[in-house]
Write a protein that holds these residues in place. Structure first.
Motif, PDB file in Angstrom:
ATOM      1  N   GLY A   7       0.819  -1.215   0.000  1.00 57.03           N
ATOM      2  CA  GLY A   7       0.000   0.000   0.000  1.00 57.03           C
ATOM      3  C   GLY A   7       0.844   1.251   0.000  1.00 57.03           C
ATOM      4  O   GLY A   7       0.589   2.187  -0.751  1.00 57.03           O
ATOM      5  N   GLN A   8       1.884   1.258   0.830  1.00 59.90           N
ATOM      6  CA  GLN A   8       2.767   2.416   0.888  1.00 59.90           C
ATOM      7  C   GLN A   8       3.486   2.619  -0.432  1.00 59.90           C
ATOM      8  O   GLN A   8       3.644   3.757  -0.895  1.00 59.90           O
ATOM      9  N   ALA A   9       3.912   1.528  -1.057  1.00 62.18           N
ATOM     10  CA  ALA A   9       4.591   1.633  -2.347  1.00 62.18           C
ATOM     11  C   ALA A   9       3.644   2.174  -3.417  1.00 62.18           C
ATOM     12  O   ALA A   9       4.033   3.034  -4.213  1.00 62.18           O
ATOM     13  N   GLU A  10       2.411   1.689  -3.416  1.00 60.89           N
ATOM     14  CA  GLU A  10       1.440   2.160  -4.409  1.00 60.89           C
ATOM     15  C   GLU A  10       1.130   3.645  -4.218  1.00 60.89           C
ATOM     16  O   GLU A  10       1.020   4.388  -5.191  1.00 60.89           O
ATOM     17  N   LEU A  16       4.221  10.036  -7.365  1.00 66.51           N
ATOM     18  CA  LEU A  16       5.108  10.341  -8.497  1.00 66.51           C
ATOM     19  C   LEU A  16       4.309  10.560  -9.778  1.00 66.51           C
ATOM     20  O   LEU A  16       4.606  11.473 -10.555  1.00 66.51           O
ATOM     21  N   ALA A  17       3.291   9.746  -9.992  1.00 63.38           N
ATOM     22  CA  ALA A  17       2.456   9.899 -11.190  1.00 63.38           C
ATOM     23  C   ALA A  17       1.735  11.244 -11.175  1.00 63.38           C
ATOM     24  O   ALA A  17       1.644  11.925 -12.204  1.00 63.38           O
ATOM     25  N   VAL A  18       1.225  11.658 -10.014  1.00 59.99           N
ATOM     26  CA  VAL A  18       0.550  12.957  -9.900  1.00 59.99           C
ATOM     27  C   VAL A  18       1.540  14.080 -10.204  1.00 59.99           C
ATOM     28  O   VAL A  18       1.218  15.025 -10.926  1.00 59.99           O
ATOM     29  N   GLU A  19       2.750  13.972  -9.660  1.00 57.06           N
ATOM     30  CA  GLU A  19       3.763  15.001  -9.921  1.00 57.06           C
ATOM     31  C   GLU A  19       4.085  15.114 -11.404  1.00 57.06           C
ATOM     32  O   GLU A  19       4.382  16.200 -11.894  1.00 57.06           O
ATOM     33  N   LYS A  20       3.980  14.004 -12.127  1.00 55.44           N
ATOM     34  CA  LYS A  20       4.228  14.000 -13.574  1.00 55.44           C
ATOM     35  C   LYS A  20       2.953  14.298 -14.365  1.00 55.44           C
ATOM     36  O   LYS A  20       2.958  14.232 -15.597  1.00 55.44           O
ATOM     37  N   ALA A  26      -2.102   7.381 -11.771  1.00 54.84           N
ATOM     38  CA  ALA A  26      -2.285   7.606 -10.337  1.00 54.84           C
ATOM     39  C   ALA A  26      -3.626   7.055  -9.875  1.00 54.84           C
ATOM     40  O   ALA A  26      -3.708   6.393  -8.831  1.00 54.84           O
ATOM     41  N   ALA A  27      -4.680   7.308 -10.640  1.00 55.86           N
ATOM     42  CA  ALA A  27      -6.014   6.830 -10.267  1.00 55.86           C
ATOM     43  C   ALA A  27      -6.053   5.315 -10.194  1.00 55.86           C
ATOM     44  O   ALA A  27      -6.654   4.738  -9.281  1.00 55.86           O
ATOM     45  N   LEU A  57      -4.330  12.462  -2.596  1.00 52.14           N
ATOM     46  CA  LEU A  57      -3.865  12.304  -3.978  1.00 52.14           C
ATOM     47  C   LEU A  57      -5.023  12.015  -4.923  1.00 52.14           C
ATOM     48  O   LEU A  57      -5.063  12.551  -6.036  1.00 52.14           O
ATOM     49  N   MET A  58      -5.976  11.191  -4.489  1.00 47.82           N
ATOM     50  CA  MET A  58      -7.141  10.912  -5.337  1.00 47.82           C
ATOM     51  C   MET A  58      -7.948  12.193  -5.535  1.00 47.82           C
ATOM     52  O   MET A  58      -8.460  12.443  -6.630  1.00 47.82           O
TER      53      MET A  58
END
Length: 108
Positions: A7-10, A16-20, A26-27, A57-58
């Motif tokens: 979970g923490q890794a995801e 990272l996906a949101v930052e990009k 990310a979703a 993040l979501m």
């Protein structure tokens, strides 16, 4: 491996996906975590911070997709239920306030 490591890794990969600005990726990573979070009434210490970050993040993903009511719901989950991380909680509150003011958003 630790039980919560996945979970923490995801959540980390989703951040990272949101930052990009890769909101679809990310979703995909956040969806199962957030769905589990919505079924959690009281998270154990440590897990609450992870779930709060996932909800924040979501919310960011949904806001960027123009889905303001759903974004507001996720931001408020990070503020009211999964508030263990004060930085994430404060960011989520700021985004929720901004959506309410600028987009007249409310929770569905």
């Amino acid at each position: 491996a630790y039980p919560d490591a996945t979970g923490q890794a995801e959540v980390g990969l989703a951040r990272l996906a949101v930052e990009k600005k890769n909101f679809d990726e990310a979703a995909t990573k956040l969806a199962p975590i957030v769905e589990a979070a919505k079924k959690t009434l009281l998270a154990e210490s440590g897990k609450s911070a992870e779930l709060g970050q996932a909800c924040y993040l979501m919310g960011t993903v949904l806001e960027n997709q123009g889905n303001y009511p759903e974004a507001m719901e996720h931001y408020l989950l990070a503020v009211t239920v999964f508030y263990e991380d004060p930085v994430v909680s404060a960011k989520a509150q700021a985004r929720a306030d901004s959506l309410a003011k600028e987009k007249n958003a409310s929770v569905p």
